[in-house]
Design an enzyme around this catalytic site. Sequence first.
Site, mmCIF file in Angstrom:
data_model
loop_
_atom_site.group_PDB
_atom_site.id
_atom_site.type_symbol
_atom_site.label_atom_id
_atom_site.label_comp_id
_atom_site.label_asym_id
_atom_site.label_seq_id
_atom_site.Cartn_x
_atom_site.Cartn_y
_atom_site.Cartn_z
ATOM 1 N N CYS A 24 0.741 -1.204 0.082
ATOM 2 C CA CYS A 24 0.144 -0.050 0.079
ATOM 3 C C CYS A 24 0.911 1.211 0.122
ATOM 4 O O CYS A 24 2.112 1.180 -0.301
ATOM 5 C CB CYS A 24 -0.959 -0.051 1.223
ATOM 6 S SG CYS A 24 -0.343 -0.061 2.770
ATOM 7 N N CYS B 64 -1.654 1.165 7.283
ATOM 8 C CA CYS B 64 -3.076 0.923 7.521
ATOM 9 C C CYS B 64 -3.416 -0.510 6.794
ATOM 10 O O CYS B 64 -3.775 -1.536 7.381
ATOM 11 C CB CYS B 64 -3.883 2.042 6.939
ATOM 12 S SG CYS B 64 -3.468 3.686 7.903
ATOM 13 N N ARG B 65 -3.417 -0.574 5.485
ATOM 14 C CA ARG B 65 -4.182 -1.836 4.705
ATOM 15 C C ARG B 65 -3.054 -2.935 4.570
ATOM 16 O O ARG B 65 -3.550 -3.840 4.628
ATOM 17 C CB ARG B 65 -4.330 -1.192 3.197
ATOM 18 C CG ARG B 65 -5.522 -0.129 3.434
ATOM 19 C CD ARG B 65 -5.755 0.544 2.126
ATOM 20 N NE ARG B 65 -4.516 1.501 1.757
ATOM 21 C CZ ARG B 65 -4.348 2.279 0.701
ATOM 22 N NH1 ARG B 65 -5.268 2.149 -0.419
ATOM 23 N NH2 ARG B 65 -3.465 2.702 0.395
#
Length: 157
Positions: A15, A20-21
């Site tokens: 990402c 986060c992802r």
Amino acid sequence: MNETPTTVTNILMVCLGNICRSPLAEGILRSKLDATHFNVDSVGTGDWHVGNPPDPRSVKVGLSHGVDISGLRGRQLSESDFNDFDHIYVMDQNNLEDVLAKATTDEQRRKVVMILDVVFHGEKVDVPDPYHGSAEDFERVYEMLDTACDQIAKELA
Ligand code: 4NP
């Protein structure tokens, strides 16, 4: 001894920030695969969070589903990743462009796939960046990645 060497398939999640992802994608997919045969890692295209733990909101949503990503640390995509990994899954179209711009051969480019393409073939659906979003956005990201990782685990098994 005549032991058959263990074949390991290497999978990389990518990402922008690697907080986060992609750390969530790494933890989710790892939870669905046998560690003897599959190595899962994650990186960011950017370098802002190198060495940092995942965003607390990703850690929280992972834990709420039994996936602990608190020990992961940020890393930036490097040239050697294109050779070290067999499959490279990116979260959105910006990641796709950034990663493909760094690939140097057709073989490397063929490894790069938008992760939701495994569910919505060829529709170019993004896993939206939840960094400026709410806890609900992180939950939605978790659900999308869980669905995609179920499919990836099925295809690789
Ligand atoms: P990620 O989210 O790409 O899912 O890790 C982001 C995290 C941080 C930033 C951007 C996206 N940032 O600009 O610092």
